[in-house]
Design a protein around this motif. Structure first.
Motif: not given
Length: 103
Positions: A60-74
């Motif tokens: 799963l990819e959790y992201r937010t364009a506002a902060s430019g962060v992407s977190v990839i989770v198994v």
């Protein structure tokens, strides 16, 4: 540079890499980081943006364009935590530059 990534899943294979990272970068990470623990930590940060989830085939990819962060989770329920990140563990955290015009 337009972005970077911290591949937290690499710390699961042994403490040597995590210890080297802590020594050279001055930042400690545990061997495994559960998505829920990261989510709980973000709730304590004032103004932290809400992360939007998307499917990445086994992740799963959790992201937010506002902060430019992407977190990839198994996201594979058969993946067990051990020498590898397991189901619900953070695989990586990435930052990317927003499309800001050059000066």
């Amino acid at each position: 540079m337009s972005g970077g990534s911290v591949e937290l899943h690499r710390h699961a294979s042994g403490q040597d890499m995590a210890k080297e990272w802590a020594r050279t970068m001055g930042v400690e990470f545990p061997r495994h980081v559960a998505r829920q623990d990261l989510r709980d930590a973000l709730t304590r940060v004032p103004g932290a943006p809400e992360l939007e989830a998307g499917d990445q085939g086994g992740f799963l990819e959790y992201r937010t364009a506002a902060s430019g962060v992407s977190v990839i989770v198994v996201d594979d329920e058969e993946e067990e935590r051990g020498r590898h990140a397991g189901h619900g563990d953070v695989w990586s955290v990435s930052l990317w530059a927003s499309s800001v015009p050059a000066r």
